[in-house]
Motif scaffolding. Structure first.
Motif, PDB file in Angstrom:
ATOM      1  N   GLN A 130       0.881  -1.293  -0.030  1.00  0.00           N
ATOM      2  CA  GLN A 130       0.176  -0.157   0.060  1.00  0.00           C
ATOM      3  C   GLN A 130       0.810   1.111   0.007  1.00  0.00           C
ATOM      4  OE1 GLN A 130      -2.835  -0.050   3.452  1.00  0.00           O
ATOM      5  NE2 GLN A 130      -3.834  -1.952   2.491  1.00  0.00           N
ATOM      6  N   PRO A 131       0.327   2.343  -0.780  1.00  0.00           N
ATOM      7  CA  PRO A 131       1.186   3.693  -0.738  1.00  0.00           C
ATOM      8  C   PRO A 131       1.421   4.120   0.582  1.00  0.00           C
ATOM      9  CG  PRO A 131      -0.635   3.541  -2.396  1.00  0.00           C
ATOM     10  CD  PRO A 131      -1.012   2.551  -1.394  1.00  0.00           C
ATOM     11  N   GLU A 132       2.594   4.905   0.700  1.00  0.00           N
ATOM     12  CA  GLU A 132       2.828   5.392   2.118  1.00  0.00           C
ATOM     13  C   GLU A 132       1.696   6.612   2.358  1.00  0.00           C
ATOM     14  OE1 GLU A 132       6.379   8.418   3.554  1.00  0.00           O
ATOM     15  OE2 GLU A 132       6.744   7.238   1.903  1.00  0.00           O
ATOM     16  N   ALA A 133       1.361   6.653   3.372  1.00  0.00           N
ATOM     17  CA  ALA A 133       0.274   7.207   4.006  1.00  0.00           C
ATOM     18  C   ALA A 133       0.200   7.907   5.591  1.00  0.00           C
ATOM     19  CB  ALA A 133      -1.166   6.825   3.447  1.00  0.00           C
ATOM     20  N   GLU A 134      -0.601   8.818   5.817  1.00  0.00           N
ATOM     21  CA  GLU A 134      -0.884   9.078   7.151  1.00  0.00           C
ATOM     22  C   GLU A 134      -2.143   8.667   7.521  1.00  0.00           C
ATOM     23  OE1 GLU A 134      -0.058  13.055   7.880  1.00  0.00           O
ATOM     24  OE2 GLU A 134       2.292  12.830   7.971  1.00  0.00           O
ATOM     25  N   ALA A 135      -2.405   8.329   8.777  1.00  0.00           N
ATOM     26  CA  ALA A 135      -3.998   7.935   9.124  1.00  0.00           C
ATOM     27  C   ALA A 135      -3.970   8.096  10.490  1.00  0.00           C
ATOM     28  CB  ALA A 135      -4.159   6.466   8.795  1.00  0.00           C
ATOM     29  N   GLU A 136      -5.264   8.436  11.093  1.00  0.00           N
ATOM     30  CA  GLU A 136      -5.481   8.439  12.392  1.00  0.00           C
ATOM     31  C   GLU A 136      -6.081   7.387  12.894  1.00  0.00           C
ATOM     32  OE1 GLU A 136      -7.792  12.015  13.550  1.00  0.00           O
ATOM     33  OE2 GLU A 136      -6.244  13.317  12.724  1.00  0.00           O
ATOM     34  N   VAL A 137      -5.647   6.693  14.077  1.00  0.00           N
ATOM     35  CA  VAL A 137      -6.225   5.602  14.672  1.00  0.00           C
ATOM     36  C   VAL A 137      -6.369   5.731  15.921  1.00  0.00           C
ATOM     37  CG1 VAL A 137      -5.037   4.166  12.851  1.00  0.00           C
ATOM     38  CG2 VAL A 137      -3.879   4.399  14.977  1.00  0.00           C
ATOM     39  N   THR A 138      -7.220   4.814  16.492  1.00  0.00           N
ATOM     40  CA  THR A 138      -7.447   4.775  18.131  1.00  0.00           C
ATOM     41  C   THR A 138      -6.720   3.409  18.717  1.00  0.00           C
ATOM     42  OG1 THR A 138      -9.500   6.159  17.913  1.00  0.00           O
ATOM     43  CG2 THR A 138      -9.177   5.146  19.873  1.00  0.00           C
ATOM     44  N   LEU A 139      -5.988   3.745  19.630  1.00  0.00           N
ATOM     45  CA  LEU A 139      -5.313   2.882  20.385  1.00  0.00           C
ATOM     46  C   LEU A 139      -5.839   2.558  21.776  1.00  0.00           C
ATOM     47  CD1 LEU A 139      -2.847   0.600  20.213  1.00  0.00           C
ATOM     48  CD2 LEU A 139      -1.510   2.445  21.445  1.00  0.00           C
ATOM     49  N   ARG A 140      -5.981   1.503  22.175  1.00  0.00           N
ATOM     50  CA  ARG A 140      -6.571   1.118  23.613  1.00  0.00           C
ATOM     51  C   ARG A 140      -5.327   0.421  24.463  1.00  0.00           C
ATOM     52  NH1 ARG A 140     -11.189   0.838  25.967  1.00  0.00           N
ATOM     53  NH2 ARG A 140     -12.119   1.026  24.179  1.00  0.00           N
ATOM     54  N   HIS A 141      -4.905   1.452  25.434  1.00  0.00           N
ATOM     55  CA  HIS A 141      -3.758   1.054  26.373  1.00  0.00           C
ATOM     56  C   HIS A 141      -4.330   0.173  27.365  1.00  0.00           C
ATOM     57  CE1 HIS A 141      -0.646   2.292  29.169  1.00  0.00           C
ATOM     58  NE2 HIS A 141      -0.157   2.816  28.055  1.00  0.00           N
ATOM     59  N   PRO A 142      -3.168  -0.788  27.709  1.00  0.00           N
ATOM     60  CA  PRO A 142      -3.462  -1.793  28.542  1.00  0.00           C
ATOM     61  C   PRO A 142      -3.982  -1.150  29.994  1.00  0.00           C
ATOM     62  CG  PRO A 142      -1.264  -1.809  27.637  1.00  0.00           C
ATOM     63  CD  PRO A 142      -1.758  -0.799  27.188  1.00  0.00           C
ATOM     64  N   ASP A 143      -4.018  -0.011  30.392  1.00  0.00           N
ATOM     65  CA  ASP A 143      -4.432   0.565  31.568  1.00  0.00           C
ATOM     66  C   ASP A 143      -5.996   0.972  31.157  1.00  0.00           C
ATOM     67  OD1 ASP A 143      -4.410   2.788  30.091  1.00  0.00           O
ATOM     68  OD2 ASP A 143      -2.784   3.907  31.386  1.00  0.00           O
ATOM     69  N   GLY A 144      -6.630   0.932  30.127  1.00  0.00           N
ATOM     70  CA  GLY A 144      -7.896   1.284  29.916  1.00  0.00           C
ATOM     71  C   GLY A 144      -8.248   2.400  29.165  1.00  0.00           C
ATOM     72  N   ARG A 145      -7.295   3.265  29.069  1.00  0.00           N
ATOM     73  CA  ARG A 145      -7.196   4.571  28.173  1.00  0.00           C
ATOM     74  C   ARG A 145      -7.339   4.403  26.736  1.00  0.00           C
ATOM     75  NH1 ARG A 145      -2.411   7.932  29.136  1.00  0.00           N
ATOM     76  NH2 ARG A 145      -1.456   5.950  29.397  1.00  0.00           N
ATOM     77  N   THR A 146      -7.998   5.285  25.969  1.00  0.00           N
ATOM     78  CA  THR A 146      -8.173   5.191  24.663  1.00  0.00           C
ATOM     79  C   THR A 146      -7.428   6.470  24.031  1.00  0.00           C
ATOM     80  OG1 THR A 146     -10.313   4.122  24.781  1.00  0.00           O
ATOM     81  CG2 THR A 146      -9.685   5.375  22.474  1.00  0.00           C
ATOM     82  N   LEU A 147      -6.363   6.027  23.181  1.00  0.00           N
ATOM     83  CA  LEU A 147      -5.282   7.060  22.604  1.00  0.00           C
ATOM     84  C   LEU A 147      -5.737   7.352  21.350  1.00  0.00           C
ATOM     85  CD1 LEU A 147      -2.296   5.751  24.260  1.00  0.00           C
ATOM     86  CD2 LEU A 147      -3.747   7.558  25.475  1.00  0.00           C
ATOM     87  N   PRO A 148      -5.809   8.522  20.972  1.00  0.00           N
ATOM     88  CA  PRO A 148      -5.716   8.939  19.292  1.00  0.00           C
ATOM     89  C   PRO A 148      -4.350   8.820  18.756  1.00  0.00           C
ATOM     90  CG  PRO A 148      -6.080  10.864  20.728  1.00  0.00           C
ATOM     91  CD  PRO A 148      -6.074   9.710  21.581  1.00  0.00           C
ATOM     92  N   LEU A 149      -4.108   8.278  17.845  1.00  0.00           N
ATOM     93  CA  LEU A 149      -2.646   8.316  17.338  1.00  0.00           C
ATOM     94  C   LEU A 149      -2.505   8.854  16.017  1.00  0.00           C
ATOM     95  CD1 LEU A 149      -1.349   4.772  18.296  1.00  0.00           C
ATOM     96  CD2 LEU A 149      -1.195   6.991  19.713  1.00  0.00           C
ATOM     97  N   LEU A 150      -1.764   9.598  15.455  1.00  0.00           N
ATOM     98  CA  LEU A 150      -1.284   9.791  14.044  1.00  0.00           C
ATOM     99  C   LEU A 150      -0.302   9.012  13.700  1.00  0.00           C
ATOM    100  CD1 LEU A 150      -1.933  11.907  11.689  1.00  0.00           C
ATOM    101  CD2 LEU A 150      -0.367  13.317  12.710  1.00  0.00           C
ATOM    102  N   THR A 151      -0.459   8.277  12.750  1.00  0.00           N
ATOM    103  CA  THR A 151       0.316   7.339  12.163  1.00  0.00           C
ATOM    104  C   THR A 151       1.068   7.605  10.733  1.00  0.00           C
ATOM    105  OG1 THR A 151      -1.229   5.680  11.510  1.00  0.00           O
ATOM    106  CG2 THR A 151      -0.723   5.491  13.710  1.00  0.00           C
ATOM    107  N   HIS A 152       2.184   7.157  10.421  1.00  0.00           N
ATOM    108  CA  HIS A 152       2.535   7.270   9.206  1.00  0.00           C
ATOM    109  C   HIS A 152       3.356   5.861   8.882  1.00  0.00           C
ATOM    110  CE1 HIS A 152       4.347   9.703   5.652  1.00  0.00           C
ATOM    111  NE2 HIS A 152       5.282   8.573   5.727  1.00  0.00           N
ATOM    112  N   GLY A 153       2.688   5.287   8.036  1.00  0.00           N
ATOM    113  CA  GLY A 153       3.264   3.934   7.399  1.00  0.00           C
ATOM    114  C   GLY A 153       4.002   3.817   6.085  1.00  0.00           C
ATOM    115  N   SER A 154       4.950   3.162   5.903  1.00  0.00           N
ATOM    116  CA  SER A 154       5.488   2.963   4.669  1.00  0.00           C
ATOM    117  C   SER A 154       6.188   1.679   4.606  1.00  0.00           C
ATOM    118  CB  SER A 154       6.380   4.156   4.197  1.00  0.00           C
ATOM    119  OG  SER A 154       7.682   4.180   5.297  1.00  0.00           O
TER     120      SER A 154
END
Length: 836
Positions: free
Chosen positions: A535-559
């Motif tokens: 897949q092409p190099e791109a940025e995306a916003e995802v939501t990660l669930r931390h082991p302590d129960g928090r929900t973290l918004p992440l800005l990711t860049h994958g290539s």
């Protein structure tokens, strides 16, 4: 006749050697003295040969006396040669002059009966009858040679390197020549009174002349120690085998005689074969014994090369590589000092990676050899080792002094270049050998081979150091990054998981490294799998669930990670925790809302206050003037007008708070744009404004609602018309912006589908001040005399509802104002669904 011809051949060869050495360096005293000595020997040999050819007694007497006259000059020539060989030394000129005069006097006496009384002819030979002064001639001859040899012995005790090797050659030649020539032409006639063997004397002089010429011109072609040790070994071996063979033959003969039987015919042959086999078997052992007893053991070049190959592949540190090579060179050549300088590209200089000296406190140079030094320039231009004694023959005279000075500073007699891929990467500087011997041809061959191995070892070590340095540098960066970094191989195994990734995800690196990416949270795993799939190099916003129960918004860049051939070898994703940024954005939005509410309240109060003041004024006058018909009529008109004004304001406020459009449909933005332009053409003609449109054909669809878009365009068009005087120009352009992508398949096209559709509305009015461009979309902010400041705020609300970006910027060349609306394109919308 064959012996006589041989004498002339020997004389011719000696003349040739004399001429060759003299022609090589006619200005050097040692070459001139050698030529004189060799020529005297050649002339003497020629006269000896003539004695064999002439049968007349009178003529033979003249030739014989001439031979003795020339022979009287030979010891003087040798003594004068010894004074300047291999280099001139201080001597007593008075003694040399006295010896020379003595030699000339005895040479003159040789033509009288005092030394050669008569030459008697005999069948096949001749016999000399000596005069009373012949013993004086012999003593003079021996003393001159003894003084010359003693002088050379003193030089040999102090000589080193090249001078030592040359003297060794001279002594070897002198020993062999004296053994023959003096014995046959001086000692035998003196002791036995016969000259039968004198014809063979000149043959032995050729040995001396050859060795001495070789010592002067080409001393490096042969190591004298090897010649002597091998000759001695083979001589001892031959003598031992010969003794065994002779002893065996004697014992066998005695046994046969006692038995009275005949000796078997094959016994002698068998003894010869056994002797030859024993010689072949014992010769190597005898050679090693001779090397150990007479000289230090010679090095084994092959063994050293094998050890060098093993050592160069063992170490990853250039300093240890240099030290290992220094050990090998020191073991083989035993130099007094040894330094290996390695090229430092960053500093443009050669710095010592290893240096050793017999004196631990030896002061090495404080400064390194720079790339511009004379020695470095010479080694870069010319291959092979550079010995000090060859500087004058190989280098231009203006460079000799500079190179010699640099070599002396490092106590070096030889510089060996080390080349890697055609470039000079190191220099080996060797001091003189401890034995005083020079560097011979086999030494140069060994050093060239070891230099090649050193080049490989240094390059491997430097490459290893660079890899380690890059790895440490990358790890240092990764450890201090605020962004999380996760990298995987093409098989999905995690290879990188930095501390920031541990902090953000709540996973320990030990749990993840070396494991499948299934150990990661699903969103991160999905991004990495997509990159591995191409897949092409791109940025995306995802939501990660931390082991302590928090929900973290992440800005990711994958290539994906590619090799040189374009194949995917892994994938990487970089992500950041946007929790704080989201909180700050929310705080900003809250502050903006509060500010907007305050501004809105102020604006509303201002806009409503004026109509209310007018109505209040009439209401206060109503009790007093209620019967006034004109007053009532005016009051009714004013009240109705001001109430309508308030209603219009309320309508605009309701429009300002446009809720998100319930349903957005794919549509062609050119449709509502063209319809809105048709609505304002009459007003534009009235104002004398020219409308110029540039709409790109086959535009991609955008998501929108037709009526809202018409209101957006109408507000912008009316603002533009109001900003321009007559004869202005309203320019409207619509185009699809296609942006260049990175990543993806290497064979894919660089052109991607349209990302956005851009509408640009430009007027030729006076323009908006740059400091006001950022505020024109705020409610109740206006630059018009009679404006309410709500039109552009309504436009911003409509644009936000369509997920479009709206901003203002100066027009072309700074004239007028341009309003830009950028709509996200709907690439996958079917044509049948597009509203036109």
């Amino acid at each position: 006749m064959s012996a006589t011809v041989g004498l002339f051949v020997v004389a011719l060869v000696e003349f040739g050697l004399a001429a060759s050495v003299l022609a090589r360096s006619p200005h050097r005293a040692v070459n001139r003295r050698f030529a004189a000595f060799a020529s005297a020997l050649a002339v003497w040999g020629t006269f000896i040969g003539l004695l064999q050819l002439i049968a007349n007694a009178s003529a033979n007497l003249i030739v014989g006396r001439a031979a003795f006259a020339v022979a009287a000059l030979i010891p003087v020539a040798f003594l004068r040669f010894a004074v300047v060989f291999p280099s001139p030394t201080p001597s007593r000129s008075g003694f040399l002059q006295a010896t020379t005069l003595t030699g000339l006097f005895i040479s003159g006496l040789a033509f009288s009966p005092w030394i050669v009384a008569e030459i008697q002819m005999q069948p096949g030979s001749w016999q000399t009858r000596y005069g009373p002064l012949h013993p004086l001639f012999a003593v003079y001859f021996v003393v001159c040679f003894a003084v010359g040899l003693f002088h050379l012995v003193l030089k040999l005790r102090q000589a080193k390197r090249v001078a030592r090797a040359q003297l060794q050659y001279l002594f070897l030649g002198t020993a062999l020549a004296c053994l023959g020539a003096i014995s046959t032409n001086l000692l035998v006639p003196l002791l036995f009174g016969t000259s039968r063997l004198s014809r063979y004397g000149p043959y032995f002089t050729l040995i001396w002349v050859g060795f001495t010429a070789h010592a002067i011109v080409r001393y490096r072609l042969m190591d004298i120690r090897v010649v002597i040790s091998r000759s001695a070994a083979y001589a001892v071996g031959w003598a031992l085998i010969a003794g065994l063979f002779v002893g065996g033959s004697i014992l066998l003969t005695a046994a046969v005689r006692e038995s009275g039987s005949a000796e078997p015919p094959g016994v002698s042959v068998l003894l010869g074969l056994v002797a030859g086999l024993l010689f072949v078997m014992l010769a190597p052992y005898m050679k090693r014994l001779a090397d150990r007893y007479l000289y230090r053991p010679a090095y084994d070049a092959r063994q050293l090369v094998r050890e060098g190959s093993r050592a160069m592949a063992t170490f990853g540190d250039p300093a240890r590589v240099a030290a290992a090579m220094a050990d090998l060179i020191g073991q083989a050549l035993q130099p007094e000092s040894l330094a290996i300088l390695v090229w430092d590209r960053d500093r443009d200089a050669f710095h010592p990676a290893h240096a050793r000296h017999l004196e631990p406190a030896f002061p090495w140079p404080a400064t390194a050899l720079t790339g511009t030094s004379a020695l470095v320039r010479e080694l870069r231009l010319n291959p092979g080792g550079l010995p000090v004694e060859d500087l004058a023959h190989r280098i231009a005279s203006r460079e000799v002094a500079a190179i010699a000075s640099e070599l002396r500073a490092w106590h070096a007699e030889l510089a060996v270049p080390v080349r890697g891929e055609g470039e000079l990467i190191a220099i080996v500087l060797l001091g003189p050998k401890r034995s005083g011997d020079p560097f011979f041809r086999e030494d140069f061959d060994l050093l060239d081979t070891l230099a090649s191995q050193l080049a490989i070892g240094l390059q491997n070590a430097q490459l290893y150091q660079e890899i380690v340095s890059i790895k440490e540098y990358n790890e240092h960066i990764l450890a201090r990054m605020d962004s999380g970094v996760v990298a995987v191989r093409d098989d999905g195994v995690v290879t990188t998981f930095n501390p920031a990734a541990e902090r953000i995800t709540g996973l320990a690196a030990t749990q993840v490294l070396g494991q499948s990416l299934d150990q990661l949270d699903a969103p991160l795993g999905a991004i990495l799998r997509g990159s591995l799939a191409g897949q092409p190099e791109a940025e995306a916003e995802v939501t990660l669930r931390h082991p302590d129960g928090r929900t973290l918004p992440l800005l990711t860049h994958g290539s994906a990670l590619y090799d040189r051939s374009g194949h995917i070898r892994g994938a990487i994703t970089v992500f950041n925790d946007h929790s704080r940024l989201k909180a700050l954005e929310e705080d900003k939005r809250r502050a903006d809302r509060l500010a907007a509410i305050g501004a809105l309240a102020t604006g509303i109060a201002h806009e409503i206050r004026n109509p209310l003041v007018a109505i209040k004024t009439f209401a206060e006058l109503l009790p007093d003037r209620g019967d006034d018909t004109e007053f009532k009529s005016t009051f009714a008109k004013v009240a109705a007008k001001e109430v309508h004004r308030i209603e219009e304001l309320v309508g605009r406020l309701r429009a300002l708070a446009v809720p998100a459009v319930a349903t957005l449909h794919p549509l062609d933005v050119a449709g509502p744009l063209s319809e809105t332009l048709d609505l304002i053409r009459g007003e534009a003609d009235r104002r004398g404004v020219r409308i110029v449109t540039e709409i790109e054909p086959e535009l991609p669809a955008v998501l929108g609602e037709v009526d809202q878009l018409k209101q957006l365009f109408l507000n912008l068009f009316l603002n533009a018309l109001e900003a321009m005087a007559s004869r202005g120009t309203l320019s409207v352009s619509v185009r699809a912006d296609r942006q260049r992508r990175t990543g993806g398949s290497r064979g894919a096209s660089d052109r991607a589908p349209a990302d956005v559709v851009t509408v640009r509305v430009t007027d030729t009015g006076p323009g908006i001040p740059r400091e006001d461009l950022a505020r024109i979309f705020e409610p109740f902010f206006t630059t018009k005399m009679q404006g309410t400041g709500l039109g552009l705020a309504i436009c911003r609300g409509i644009a936000d509802a369509h997920r479009a970006a709206l901003w203002a910027e100066p027009g072309p060349a700074g004239a007028g104002t341009a309003f830009v609306i950028r709509f996200p394109a709907v690439v996958t919308a079917p044509l049948a669904e597009v509203v036109r």
